[in-house]
Motif scaffolding. Structure first.
Motif, PDB file in Angstrom:
ATOM      1  N   MET A   1      -1.690 -12.672  -9.767  1.00 47.18           N
ATOM      2  CA  MET A   1      -0.723 -12.699 -10.870  1.00 47.18           C
ATOM      3  C   MET A   1      -1.383 -13.006 -12.222  1.00 47.18           C
ATOM      4  SD  MET A   1       2.471 -14.621  -9.057  1.00 47.18           S
ATOM      5  CE  MET A   1       2.963 -14.189  -7.382  1.00 47.18           C
ATOM      6  N   ILE A   2      -2.700 -12.811 -12.306  1.00 44.19           N
ATOM      7  CA  ILE A   2      -3.421 -13.143 -13.539  1.00 44.19           C
ATOM      8  C   ILE A   2      -4.269 -11.977 -14.025  1.00 44.19           C
ATOM      9  CG2 ILE A   2      -5.127 -14.677 -14.596  1.00 44.19           C
ATOM     10  CD1 ILE A   2      -4.316 -16.804 -12.569  1.00 44.19           C
ATOM     11  N   ILE A   3      -5.147 -11.453 -13.170  1.00 42.76           N
ATOM     12  CA  ILE A   3      -6.121 -10.434 -13.567  1.00 42.76           C
ATOM     13  C   ILE A   3      -5.524  -9.039 -13.417  1.00 42.76           C
ATOM     14  CG2 ILE A   3      -8.441  -9.537 -13.190  1.00 42.76           C
ATOM     15  CD1 ILE A   3      -9.084 -12.221 -11.800  1.00 42.76           C
ATOM     16  N   PRO A   4      -5.326  -8.292 -14.503  1.00 47.46           N
ATOM     17  CA  PRO A   4      -4.763  -6.944 -14.407  1.00 47.46           C
ATOM     18  C   PRO A   4      -5.773  -5.951 -13.863  1.00 47.46           C
ATOM     19  CG  PRO A   4      -5.342  -7.437 -16.679  1.00 47.46           C
ATOM     20  CD  PRO A   4      -5.566  -8.706 -15.899  1.00 47.46           C
ATOM     21  N   MET A   5      -5.305  -5.048 -12.999  1.00 53.21           N
ATOM     22  CA  MET A   5      -6.205  -4.096 -12.354  1.00 53.21           C
ATOM     23  C   MET A   5      -5.405  -2.866 -11.912  1.00 53.21           C
ATOM     24  SD  MET A   5      -8.569  -4.816  -8.978  1.00 53.21           S
ATOM     25  CE  MET A   5      -9.363  -6.202  -9.819  1.00 53.21           C
ATOM     26  N   PRO A   6      -5.982  -1.652 -12.051  1.00 52.14           N
ATOM     27  CA  PRO A   6      -5.296  -0.467 -11.538  1.00 52.14           C
ATOM     28  C   PRO A   6      -5.059  -0.603 -10.033  1.00 52.14           C
ATOM     29  CG  PRO A   6      -7.137   0.153 -12.944  1.00 52.14           C
ATOM     30  CD  PRO A   6      -7.263  -1.319 -12.712  1.00 52.14           C
ATOM     31  N   ALA A   7      -3.911  -0.154  -9.578  1.00 54.28           N
ATOM     32  CA  ALA A   7      -3.534  -0.341  -8.175  1.00 54.28           C
ATOM     33  C   ALA A   7      -4.528   0.292  -7.209  1.00 54.28           C
ATOM     34  CB  ALA A   7      -2.139   0.220  -7.936  1.00 54.28           C
ATOM     35  N   TYR A   8      -5.020   1.496  -7.531  1.00 54.40           N
ATOM     36  CA  TYR A   8      -5.940   2.167  -6.608  1.00 54.40           C
ATOM     37  C   TYR A   8      -7.245   1.385  -6.455  1.00 54.40           C
ATOM     38  CZ  TYR A   8      -8.412   3.924 -10.762  1.00 54.40           C
ATOM     39  OH  TYR A   8      -9.116   4.011 -11.937  1.00 54.40           O
ATOM     40  N   LEU A   9      -7.711   0.761  -7.557  1.00 52.65           N
ATOM     41  CA  LEU A   9      -8.925  -0.047  -7.489  1.00 52.65           C
ATOM     42  C   LEU A   9      -8.673  -1.311  -6.677  1.00 52.65           C
ATOM     43  CD1 LEU A   9     -11.826  -0.657  -8.283  1.00 52.65           C
ATOM     44  CD2 LEU A   9     -10.977  -1.590 -10.454  1.00 52.65           C
TER      45      LEU A   9
ATOM     46  N   PHE B   1       0.822  -1.212   0.000  1.00 50.83           N
ATOM     47  CA  PHE B   1       0.000   0.000   0.000  1.00 50.83           C
ATOM     48  C   PHE B   1       0.856   1.262   0.000  1.00 50.83           C
ATOM     49  CE2 PHE B   1      -3.448  -2.746   0.279  1.00 50.83           C
ATOM     50  CZ  PHE B   1      -4.649  -2.046   0.244  1.00 50.83           C
ATOM     51  N   SER B   2       2.006   1.200   0.619  1.00 52.58           N
ATOM     52  CA  SER B   2       2.935   2.322   0.542  1.00 52.58           C
ATOM     53  C   SER B   2       3.376   2.528  -0.902  1.00 52.58           C
ATOM     54  CB  SER B   2       4.158   2.057   1.427  1.00 52.58           C
ATOM     55  OG  SER B   2       5.092   3.108   1.342  1.00 52.58           O
ATOM     56  N   TYR B   3       3.666   1.434  -1.580  1.00 56.62           N
ATOM     57  CA  TYR B   3       4.071   1.484  -2.987  1.00 56.62           C
ATOM     58  C   TYR B   3       2.948   2.073  -3.841  1.00 56.62           C
ATOM     59  CZ  TYR B   3       6.759  -0.102  -7.063  1.00 56.62           C
ATOM     60  OH  TYR B   3       7.508  -0.152  -8.206  1.00 56.62           O
ATOM     61  N   ILE B   4       1.721   1.682  -3.551  1.00 55.66           N
ATOM     62  CA  ILE B   4       0.573   2.176  -4.312  1.00 55.66           C
ATOM     63  C   ILE B   4       0.410   3.682  -4.143  1.00 55.66           C
ATOM     64  CG2 ILE B   4      -1.964   2.115  -4.452  1.00 55.66           C
ATOM     65  CD1 ILE B   4      -1.799  -0.891  -3.864  1.00 55.66           C
ATOM     66  N   LEU B   5       0.724   4.212  -2.969  1.00 56.98           N
ATOM     67  CA  LEU B   5       0.652   5.662  -2.766  1.00 56.98           C
ATOM     68  C   LEU B   5       1.529   6.412  -3.766  1.00 56.98           C
ATOM     69  CD1 LEU B   5       0.673   6.502   1.062  1.00 56.98           C
ATOM     70  CD2 LEU B   5      -1.036   7.165  -0.630  1.00 56.98           C
ATOM     71  N   PHE B   6       2.672   5.842  -4.067  1.00 53.64           N
ATOM     72  CA  PHE B   6       3.590   6.487  -5.002  1.00 53.64           C
ATOM     73  C   PHE B   6       3.220   6.207  -6.457  1.00 53.64           C
ATOM     74  CE2 PHE B   6       6.126   6.262  -1.127  1.00 53.64           C
ATOM     75  CZ  PHE B   6       6.723   7.516  -1.096  1.00 53.64           C
ATOM     76  N   ASN B   7       2.541   5.081  -6.695  1.00 52.39           N
ATOM     77  CA  ASN B   7       2.181   4.685  -8.066  1.00 52.39           C
ATOM     78  C   ASN B   7       0.742   4.178  -8.113  1.00 52.39           C
ATOM     79  OD1 ASN B   7       4.947   4.737  -9.594  1.00 52.39           O
ATOM     80  ND2 ASN B   7       5.360   3.677  -7.674  1.00 52.39           N
ATOM     81  N   PRO B   8      -0.243   5.026  -7.859  1.00 52.93           N
ATOM     82  CA  PRO B   8      -1.632   4.572  -7.735  1.00 52.93           C
ATOM     83  C   PRO B   8      -2.242   4.021  -9.022  1.00 52.93           C
ATOM     84  CG  PRO B   8      -1.550   6.958  -7.792  1.00 52.93           C
ATOM     85  CD  PRO B   8      -0.134   6.489  -7.657  1.00 52.93           C
ATOM     86  N   LYS B   9      -1.693   4.383 -10.168  1.00 62.82           N
ATOM     87  CA  LYS B   9      -2.291   3.938 -11.430  1.00 62.82           C
ATOM     88  C   LYS B   9      -1.504   2.820 -12.104  1.00 62.82           C
ATOM     89  CE  LYS B   9      -4.605   6.784 -13.971  1.00 62.82           C
ATOM     90  NZ  LYS B   9      -5.010   7.878 -14.894  1.00 62.82           N
ATOM     91  N   MET B  10      -0.523   2.281 -11.401  1.00 65.95           N
ATOM     92  CA  MET B  10       0.193   1.151 -11.982  1.00 65.95           C
ATOM     93  C   MET B  10      -0.749  -0.052 -12.051  1.00 65.95           C
ATOM     94  SD  MET B  10       2.564  -0.255  -8.855  1.00 65.95           S
ATOM     95  CE  MET B  10       1.816  -0.835  -7.310  1.00 65.95           C
ATOM     96  N   THR B  11      -0.402  -1.032 -12.848  1.00 68.09           N
ATOM     97  CA  THR B  11      -1.229  -2.230 -12.996  1.00 68.09           C
ATOM     98  C   THR B  11      -0.731  -3.321 -12.057  1.00 68.09           C
ATOM     99  OG1 THR B  11      -1.704  -1.736 -15.320  1.00 68.09           O
ATOM    100  CG2 THR B  11      -2.033  -4.013 -14.587  1.00 68.09           C
TER     101      THR B  11
END
Length: 207
Positions: free
Chosen positions: A148-156, A133-143
């Motif tokens: 390890m199968i279903i791609p999804m935006p990090a914030y979602l 979640f710390s990583y997501i704060l810096f990159n909220p729109k990464m996939t």
């Protein structure tokens, strides 16, 4: 390669190695395994406080260890590098976020299970959720690849994950400490914001 990791991400490297060694060793040493697990009943009686920390370095089985270490590998090393670039104290702050969240994620469990002598918990999941979640704060729109199968935006993924943790904590019967996942994730967010207040503006600017 090893030298690179030790130079660029010394804290994550030590934690990764120590968790692997301790977890593998205790899988065949039941006595030590039992001593290192979180035991809320003992902690509530001012005993075995050390298990708030040591429980994050042992795992239930090979599958549990493998899943956590894969997640750690993909996010912890990258997070430490980002924090080191953002601050001269980045390596220390990574340790604060990881170890702080490891302890904080277990406190609600200690409170809830303080009168249950048969309850034990273990694993690095709370701290690893904090790193994620710390990583997501810096990159909220990464996939993020869910399972390890279903791609999804990090914030979602973050919102769905927290919602699932709440549901599973109330309804799950899988023996997994979902509260530790939930509070680990929140601890990671809070500690990251305390260490890097500007990350909120940075995160919102990505949208």
């Amino acid at each position: 390669m090893l030298t690179f990791y030790l130079q660029q991400t010394p804290v994550a490297s030590v934690i990764f190695f120590f968790t692997l060694v301790t977890s593998i060793y205790t899988l065949s040493n039941e006595q030590l395994f039992g001593k290192l697990m979180l035991h809320p009943y003992s902690i509530a009686r001012k005993e075995r406080w050390y298990t708030l920390l040591t429980s994050g370095f042992v795992h239930r089985d090979w599958g549990h260890l493998l899943f956590n270490m894969i997640t750690f590998y993909y996010f912890a090393f990258g997070l430490e590098q980002m924090l080191a670039q953002a601050s001269v104290y980045g390596h220390v702050l990574f340790a604060v976020i990881y170890l702080g969240s490891l302890i904080l994620s277990d406190i609600p469990t200690v409170i809830q299970q303080r009168n249950n002598p048969g309850y034990y918990s273990l694993g690095a999941s709370g701290a690893i959720c904090a790193v994620l979640f710390s990583y997501i704060l810096f990159n909220p729109k990464m996939t993020i690849g869910v399972m390890m199968i279903i791609p999804m935006p990090a914030y979602l993924f973050a919102f769905l994950f927290l919602g699932y943790c709440i549901w599973a904590s109330k309804n799950g019967r899988d023996g997994i400490n979902h509260d530790a996942h939930f509070f680990g994730a929140l601890s990671g967010l809070i500690l990251t914001i305390l260490c890097f207040p500007w990350v909120i503006k940075h995160c919102l600017a990505q949208f």
